[in-house]
Design a protein around this motif. Structure first.
Motif, PDB file in Angstrom:
ATOM      1  N   ASP A  88      16.000 -11.766   1.252  1.00  0.00           N
ATOM      2  CA  ASP A  88      15.400 -10.505   1.711  1.00  0.00           C
ATOM      3  C   ASP A  88      14.184 -10.165   0.851  1.00  0.00           C
ATOM      4  OD1 ASP A  88      14.857  -8.018   2.732  1.00  0.00           O
ATOM      5  OD2 ASP A  88      16.741  -7.092   2.112  1.00  0.00           O
ATOM      6  N   GLN A  89      13.047 -10.766   1.173  1.00  0.00           N
ATOM      7  CA  GLN A  89      11.857 -10.570   0.347  1.00  0.00           C
ATOM      8  C   GLN A  89      11.280  -9.163   0.458  1.00  0.00           C
ATOM      9  OE1 GLN A  89       9.051 -13.761   1.064  1.00  0.00           O
ATOM     10  NE2 GLN A  89      10.635 -15.330   0.850  1.00  0.00           N
ATOM     11  N   ASN A  90      11.680  -8.414   1.459  1.00  0.00           N
ATOM     12  CA  ASN A  90      11.204  -7.033   1.621  1.00  0.00           C
ATOM     13  C   ASN A  90      12.253  -6.012   1.193  1.00  0.00           C
ATOM     14  OD1 ASN A  90       8.627  -7.717   2.723  1.00  0.00           O
ATOM     15  ND2 ASN A  90       9.627  -8.181   4.673  1.00  0.00           N
ATOM     16  N   HIS A  94      11.866  -2.000   2.520  1.00  0.00           N
ATOM     17  CA  HIS A  94      12.478  -1.466   3.737  1.00  0.00           C
ATOM     18  C   HIS A  94      13.553  -0.437   3.409  1.00  0.00           C
ATOM     19  CE1 HIS A  94      16.182  -3.679   3.097  1.00  0.00           C
ATOM     20  NE2 HIS A  94      15.546  -4.829   3.063  1.00  0.00           N
ATOM     21  N   ASP A  98      14.825  -4.877   8.216  1.00  0.00           N
ATOM     22  CA  ASP A  98      13.505  -5.503   8.164  1.00  0.00           C
ATOM     23  C   ASP A  98      13.058  -5.774   9.598  1.00  0.00           C
ATOM     24  OD1 ASP A  98      11.235  -7.041   7.773  1.00  0.00           O
ATOM     25  OD2 ASP A  98      12.057  -8.060   6.014  1.00  0.00           O
ATOM     26  N   LYS A 100      10.223  -6.528  10.892  1.00  0.00           N
ATOM     27  CA  LYS A 100       9.371  -7.699  11.093  1.00  0.00           C
ATOM     28  C   LYS A 100      10.204  -8.968  11.219  1.00  0.00           C
ATOM     29  CE  LYS A 100       5.226  -5.897   8.787  1.00  0.00           C
ATOM     30  NZ  LYS A 100       4.267  -6.097   7.661  1.00  0.00           N
ATOM     31  N   GLU A 101      11.217  -9.102  10.365  1.00  0.00           N
ATOM     32  CA  GLU A 101      12.071 -10.286  10.424  1.00  0.00           C
ATOM     33  C   GLU A 101      12.911 -10.297  11.699  1.00  0.00           C
ATOM     34  OE1 GLU A 101      12.333 -13.057   8.484  1.00  0.00           O
ATOM     35  OE2 GLU A 101      10.475 -12.275   7.630  1.00  0.00           O
ATOM     36  N   LYS A 104      10.629 -11.506  14.402  1.00  0.00           N
ATOM     37  CA  LYS A 104      10.410 -12.949  14.287  1.00  0.00           C
ATOM     38  C   LYS A 104      11.616 -13.726  14.814  1.00  0.00           C
ATOM     39  CE  LYS A 104       7.337 -12.851  10.238  1.00  0.00           C
ATOM     40  NZ  LYS A 104       7.222 -13.224   8.795  1.00  0.00           N
ATOM     41  N   ALA A 105      12.809 -13.255  14.489  1.00  0.00           N
ATOM     42  CA  ALA A 105      14.024 -13.931  14.940  1.00  0.00           C
ATOM     43  C   ALA A 105      14.134 -13.890  16.460  1.00  0.00           C
ATOM     44  CB  ALA A 105      15.245 -13.283  14.297  1.00  0.00           C
ATOM     45  N   ARG A 116      18.200 -17.181  14.555  1.00  0.00           N
ATOM     46  CA  ARG A 116      18.434 -17.168  13.113  1.00  0.00           C
ATOM     47  C   ARG A 116      18.737 -15.757  12.641  1.00  0.00           C
ATOM     48  NH1 ARG A 116      13.837 -15.619  10.198  1.00  0.00           N
ATOM     49  NH2 ARG A 116      11.933 -15.333  11.421  1.00  0.00           N
ATOM     50  N   ALA A 118      18.612 -12.300  10.538  1.00  0.00           N
ATOM     51  CA  ALA A 118      17.555 -11.449   9.990  1.00  0.00           C
ATOM     52  C   ALA A 118      18.169 -10.297   9.211  1.00  0.00           C
ATOM     53  CB  ALA A 118      16.666 -10.926  11.118  1.00  0.00           C
ATOM     54  N   THR A 120      19.309  -8.012   6.237  1.00  0.00           N
ATOM     55  CA  THR A 120      18.816  -7.701   4.904  1.00  0.00           C
ATOM     56  C   THR A 120      19.974  -7.714   3.907  1.00  0.00           C
ATOM     57  OG1 THR A 120      19.181  -5.333   5.211  1.00  0.00           O
ATOM     58  CG2 THR A 120      17.038  -6.223   5.911  1.00  0.00           C
TER      59      THR A 120
END
Length: 243
Positions: A88-90, A94, A98, A100-101, A104-105, A116, A118, A120
């Motif tokens: 969880d790079q954010n 957040h 997240d 954005k993730e 993307k998923a 995949r 997502a 956190t």
């Protein structure tokens, strides 16, 4: 009026009696759940969690559960950076989710790829403490609810501390202190960057990916080590370990 002078009595339809009773008890049940869940999250924020559903499931399979609680100050910052890099790079940015993730998923799934995860660290903590593994919309909804409560009532350092103490590292090992001692023979505060990356590498599937295991785990370990430098350089861990 009746012959005795009493007014006519009015009997409610059966369907109305059932509906009113259903709404009454549903309201009581929902209200009780909200109150108890608020109390549970508040209490755990101060005292730490009890044994989790995952721990109980492990014990029911006949596997010994080993767990040792350790405060965040006694956990190596290398491990904090490793799990932020891998999971969880954010985390510091957040408020539990997240978006954005998640987007993307969903796009990856629409393009024919595998769906995949997502989740956190906040979501994983809520699931590990209050719920159980598995899918289903009901569990996902409960996970979102407890995630919001955790983000509201707990600080980011507290979320990270609880996460690292209830996460499973395979073979009945729960919590980073137990994992560090059994896998590397050191305390959690003494983990090296490579050891921290090795622990973080198995978090997505600790019973399938071994810390000292296969080629795929080794590649993930190397990738996490590379990302740990970025996490520190860009301050992605500042809400937990400070500047």
């Amino acid at each position: 009026m009746t012959a005795q002078g009493d007014p006519y009595t009015y009997e409610k339809p059966l369907w109305r009696v059932i509906l009113v009773g259903f709404l009454k008890w549903t309201t009581i049940a929902v209200g009780s759940f909200l109150i108890l869940s608020l109390l549970a999250v508040f209490t755990i924020g101060w005292t730490g969690p009890a044994p989790t559903f995952n721990m109980a499931g492990t014990a029911m399979r006949g596997v010994e559960v080993r767990s040792t609680w350790v405060d965040l100050k006694d956990i190596s910052p290398h491990l904090v950076r490793a799990v932020i890099a891998s999971e969880d790079q954010n985390f510091c940015a957040h408020e539990g989710f997240d978006l954005k993730e998640i987007q993307k998923a969903m796009q990856a799934a629409e393009n024919g790829g595998d769906l995949r995860g997502a989740s956190t660290i906040s979501q994983q903590t809520a699931k590990n403490v209050f719920l159980w593994n598995g899918g289903g919309w009901a569990r996902k909804g409960a996970e979102a609810y407890f995630t919001m409560l955790a983000e509201w009532m707990w600080s980011k350092p507290r979320i990270m501390e609880i996460y690292l103490n209830v996460a499973e590292w395979g073979d009945g090992i729960y919590g980073v202190e137990q994992a560090a001692q059994e896998r590397f023979g050191v305390a959690a505060k003494d983990l090296t960057p490579r050891q921290a990356a090795a622990l973080a590498a198995v978090l997505p599937s600790p019973n399938r990916w071994k810390i000292d295991g296969n080629y795929a785990t080794g590649r993930r370990n190397n990738k996490i080590q590379a990302l740990m430098g970025m996490v520190r350089r860009d301050g992605l861990d500042k809400c937990v370990v400070g500047p």
